[in-house]
Enzyme design. Structure first.
Site, PDB file in Angstrom:
ATOM      1  N   GLU A  83     -50.022 -21.008 -42.157  1.00  0.00           N
ATOM      2  CA  GLU A  83     -48.861 -20.556 -42.918  1.00  0.00           C
ATOM      3  C   GLU A  83     -48.229 -21.740 -43.644  1.00  0.00           C
ATOM      4  OE1 GLU A  83     -46.609 -19.568 -38.991  1.00  0.00           O
ATOM      5  OE2 GLU A  83     -45.134 -19.565 -40.587  1.00  0.00           O
ATOM      6  N   CYS A 115     -47.333 -16.975 -38.023  1.00  0.00           N
ATOM      7  CA  CYS A 115     -48.038 -17.558 -36.877  1.00  0.00           C
ATOM      8  C   CYS A 115     -49.107 -16.625 -36.309  1.00  0.00           C
ATOM      9  CB  CYS A 115     -47.046 -17.912 -35.775  1.00  0.00           C
ATOM     10  SG  CYS A 115     -45.696 -18.933 -36.355  1.00  0.00           S
ATOM     11  N   HIS A 237     -47.314 -16.939 -28.014  1.00  0.00           N
ATOM     12  CA  HIS A 237     -46.955 -17.822 -29.122  1.00  0.00           C
ATOM     13  C   HIS A 237     -45.703 -18.598 -28.698  1.00  0.00           C
ATOM     14  CE1 HIS A 237     -45.767 -19.488 -32.855  1.00  0.00           C
ATOM     15  NE2 HIS A 237     -44.702 -18.707 -32.968  1.00  0.00           N
TER      16      HIS A 237
HETATM   17  N1  CAA Z   1     -28.320 -28.144 -21.611  1.00  0.00           N
HETATM   18  C1  CAA Z   1     -29.149 -27.107 -21.383  1.00  0.00           C
HETATM   19  N2  CAA Z   1     -29.270 -26.052 -22.245  1.00  0.00           N
HETATM   20  C2  CAA Z   1     -28.510 -26.061 -23.355  1.00  0.00           C
HETATM   21  C3  CAA Z   1     -27.614 -27.106 -23.636  1.00  0.00           C
HETATM   22  C4  CAA Z   1     -27.536 -28.188 -22.709  1.00  0.00           C
HETATM   23  N3  CAA Z   1     -26.730 -29.221 -22.912  1.00  0.00           N
HETATM   24  N4  CAA Z   1     -27.013 -26.828 -24.807  1.00  0.00           N
HETATM   25  C5  CAA Z   1     -27.521 -25.649 -25.242  1.00  0.00           C
HETATM   26  N5  CAA Z   1     -28.420 -25.192 -24.359  1.00  0.00           N
HETATM   27  C6  CAA Z   1     -29.253 -23.982 -24.458  1.00  0.00           C
HETATM   28  C7  CAA Z   1     -28.520 -22.755 -24.964  1.00  0.00           C
HETATM   29  O1  CAA Z   1     -27.799 -22.103 -23.959  1.00  0.00           O
HETATM   30  C8  CAA Z   1     -29.684 -21.937 -25.497  1.00  0.00           C
HETATM   31  O2  CAA Z   1     -30.346 -21.331 -24.438  1.00  0.00           O
HETATM   32  P1  CAA Z   1     -30.559 -19.727 -24.412  1.00  0.00           P
HETATM   33  O3  CAA Z   1     -31.247 -19.376 -25.691  1.00  0.00           O
HETATM   34  O4  CAA Z   1     -31.421 -19.504 -23.222  1.00  0.00           O
HETATM   35  O5  CAA Z   1     -29.187 -19.156 -24.321  1.00  0.00           O
HETATM   36  C9  CAA Z   1     -30.647 -22.988 -26.048  1.00  0.00           C
HETATM   37  O6  CAA Z   1     -30.243 -24.232 -25.463  1.00  0.00           O
HETATM   38  C10 CAA Z   1     -30.595 -23.137 -27.558  1.00  0.00           C
HETATM   39  O7  CAA Z   1     -29.271 -23.265 -27.937  1.00  0.00           O
HETATM   40  P2  CAA Z   1     -28.713 -22.552 -29.236  1.00  0.00           P
HETATM   41  O8  CAA Z   1     -29.156 -21.115 -29.300  1.00  0.00           O
HETATM   42  O9  CAA Z   1     -27.281 -22.855 -29.375  1.00  0.00           O
HETATM   43  O10 CAA Z   1     -29.539 -23.399 -30.315  1.00  0.00           O
HETATM   44  P3  CAA Z   1     -29.536 -23.362 -31.890  1.00  0.00           P
HETATM   45  O11 CAA Z   1     -28.516 -22.461 -32.429  1.00  0.00           O
HETATM   46  O12 CAA Z   1     -29.483 -24.793 -32.294  1.00  0.00           O
HETATM   47  O13 CAA Z   1     -30.964 -22.752 -32.280  1.00  0.00           O
HETATM   48  C11 CAA Z   1     -33.150 -21.933 -32.351  1.00  0.00           C
HETATM   49  C12 CAA Z   1     -32.073 -22.569 -31.457  1.00  0.00           C
HETATM   50  C13 CAA Z   1     -32.649 -20.584 -32.865  1.00  0.00           C
HETATM   51  C14 CAA Z   1     -34.399 -21.715 -31.512  1.00  0.00           C
HETATM   52  C15 CAA Z   1     -33.455 -22.894 -33.534  1.00  0.00           C
HETATM   53  O14 CAA Z   1     -34.030 -24.044 -33.062  1.00  0.00           O
HETATM   54  C16 CAA Z   1     -34.335 -22.281 -34.602  1.00  0.00           C
HETATM   55  O15 CAA Z   1     -33.862 -21.638 -35.528  1.00  0.00           O
HETATM   56  N6  CAA Z   1     -35.705 -22.504 -34.492  1.00  0.00           N
HETATM   57  C17 CAA Z   1     -36.652 -22.000 -35.460  1.00  0.00           C
HETATM   58  C18 CAA Z   1     -36.906 -20.511 -35.308  1.00  0.00           C
HETATM   59  C19 CAA Z   1     -37.725 -20.164 -34.096  1.00  0.00           C
HETATM   60  O16 CAA Z   1     -38.413 -20.984 -33.517  1.00  0.00           O
HETATM   61  N7  CAA Z   1     -37.656 -18.875 -33.691  1.00  0.00           N
HETATM   62  C20 CAA Z   1     -38.426 -18.381 -32.584  1.00  0.00           C
HETATM   63  C21 CAA Z   1     -38.856 -16.943 -32.771  1.00  0.00           C
HETATM   64  S1  CAA Z   1     -39.693 -16.740 -34.336  1.00  0.00           S
HETATM   65  C22 CAA Z   1     -41.303 -17.249 -34.074  1.00  0.00           C
HETATM   66  O17 CAA Z   1     -41.738 -17.350 -32.958  1.00  0.00           O
HETATM   67  C23 CAA Z   1     -42.148 -17.580 -35.263  1.00  0.00           C
HETATM   68  C24 CAA Z   1     -42.129 -19.044 -35.472  1.00  0.00           C
HETATM   69  O18 CAA Z   1     -43.008 -19.745 -34.992  1.00  0.00           O
HETATM   70  C25 CAA Z   1     -41.058 -19.659 -36.282  1.00  0.00           C
END
Ligand code: CAA
Length: 403
Positions: A83, A115, A237
């Site tokens: 991709e 993916c 995945h």
């Molecule tokens: N210690 C431990 N855990 C902590 C923490 C700390 N100090 N601070 C935060 N966390 C935890 C949060 O509680 C959260 O856990 P949960 O999801 O279990 O509640 C986790 O860390 C992530 O925190 P946030 O949700 O606040 O993080 P974020 O807003 O920065 O975004 C994300 C996380 C959405 C995954 C982001 O990294 C993102 O957009 N990634 C790209 C998209 C992606 O990977 N999506 C996955 C599904 S899509 C897919 O699979 C296709 C693909 O390949 C893209």
């Protein structure tokens, strides 16, 4: 004549990048508590491509050991799933075909659906082998995952390629019918043609993934698939490894099963080791999970494992494979561990410079700095053409030093 023999993955090899950025360096830069990365998303480090690496050099590096072991006589089809495509018309696999010296009597094609693409490639390969069991299909999944700097997705970047030889009477995994399928038109993650970095709605993407888990499982069971407790392990995945935990918990929950820590760890604990240090490798990710499982688990011979392949947008598939008794003799565990261990750490400034690099689109001569110590490199973009090089046998690694 159509095949009655089992068909599946005969060999599997992966490659990753020259550089690695530990999440501690990213956390130091953006002030994030490291627990969010190490525990919250389950990532330790991300593979970072050198200036002269791309999906072609990674794909060729992954596939070369397979061609070295089995020869190329039976390979009449190469399916390249990605991709992070480098050309709107020409299949990246054509460059790999050339770099590996594969026979000209072959078809080469590129497949895309985020993916999920490599699973489509695997299923298409099985169809081709079913029609002619004397043939083998080289499936290559290769991706560089790139999000905007300083965006939430940045911590989930990575890069790797997995090459699989698909054939009759496979040595590693027999792929079974049925498959559970699920498609839904969602805008959770996408990359318009004019953008290098993906756009993503992070929370929407997690929800869409979990819906796809449920949807594929429903279709899988309605088609007479195995029961949940038959599986020895599940390869998901893994855009980040915590996603596999979310997905497996969701699956067990929706089937009314125990979702205790031990149960989750039993199902996926041995599938995350490579993805946790490589990062998201998009199409390759679910097969990197398989590599980690096969390389680490006690003998899985004769045991079924489940695969959940998800591609944003979205298309997903749940299917089963049975591990072939004696498979351990055919694994590449040492080479896989070396591919990860040999990466050179890059500091945050170095990573940022690599992230911001691009080849000007003016048709001029744009050489790439010689950085990779891998077997293939992207030497230049010249006159709008990508020029690749193969390291001559015996050339020392030091001849490709970091600039
Ligand atoms: N210690 C431990 N855990 C902590 C923490 C700390 N100090 N601070 C935060 N966390 C935890 C949060 O509680 C959260 O856990 P949960 O999801 O279990 O509640 C986790 O860390 C992530 O925190 P946030 O949700 O606040 O993080 P974020 O807003 O920065 O975004 C994300 C996380 C959405 C995954 C982001 O990294 C993102 O957009 N990634 C790209 C998209 C992606 O990977 N999506 C996955 C599904 S899509 C897919 O699979 C296709 C693909 O390949 C893209």
């Amino acid at each position: 004549m159509a095949s009655d023999s089992p068909i599946g993955i005969h060999d599997l090899s992966f490659a990753t990048t020259e550089f690695v950025l530990p999440h501690t360096a990213l956390a130091d830069h953006n002030g994030t508590q490291i627990g969010k990365y190490h525990v919250g998303i389950g990532q330790q480090s991300m593979s970072v491509p050198a200036a002269d690496e791309d999906i072609v050099t990674l794909g060729a590096a992954a596939a070369a050991p397979i061609v070295a072991r089995h020869g190329s006589d039976q390979i009449r089809t190469v399916v390249f799933a990605t991709e992070s495509s480098i050309d709107q018309a020409k299949a990246a696999g054509v460059y790999v075909h050339s770099l590996l010296g594969l026979p000209s009597a072959a078809r080469v094609v590129e497949l895309k659906q985020a993916c999920y693409g490599a699973t489509a490639a695997l299923q298409f390969a099985i169809g081709l082998v079913h029609r002619d069991p004397t043939q083998r299909v080289l499936v290559i999944a290769s991706d560089v995952s790139k999000y905007e700097l300083d965006s939430p997705g940045e911590a989930t970047q990575g890069a790797a390629a997995v090459a699989m030889l698909v054939g009759a009477d496979p040595a590693l995994v027999r792929i079974e019918d049925p498959s559970g399928l699920f498609t839904a038109d969602v805008m959770d993650f996408w990359r318009p043609n004019y953008r290098e970095a993906a756009l993503v709605d992070g929370q929407e993407s997690i929800t869409a993934y979990l819906q796809a888990v449920e949807g594929t499982w429903k279709d899988y069971t309605e088609r007479g698939g195995r029961k949940l407790d038959e599986f020895a392990a599940f390869c998901y995945h893994q855009p980040f490894t915590k996603m596999a935990y979310k997905a497996h918990t969701h699956l067990l929950n929706s089937c009314g099963h125990d979702t205790g820590k031990d149960e989750i760890a039993r199902g996926i604990g041995q599938t995350t080791a490579y993805n946790a240090v490589v990062g998201n490798s998009y199409t390759a990710s679910v097969y990197l999970a398989l590599a980690a499982l096969l390389d680490q688990a006690d003998d899985l011979g004769g045991r079924p494992i489940g695969f959940l392949s998800y591609g944003s947008g979205s298309v997903a598939e749940f299917f089963a494979g049975t591990v072939v008794p004696g498979y351990r003799e055919h694994l590449r565990t040492a080479e896989h561990r070396e591919a990860i261990a040999r990466r050179r750490p890059v500091d945050y400034a170095g990573y940022r410079e690599l992230h911001e690099r691009f080849f000007p689109g003016d048709g001029g001569d744009h050489p790439a700095p010689a950085q990779t110590t891998g077997p293939f490199r992207l030497a230049a973009v010249r006159g709008h053409k990508r020029i690749y090089e193969t390291r001559p046998p015996g050339l020392s690694h030091s001849q490709f030093t970091t600039t």
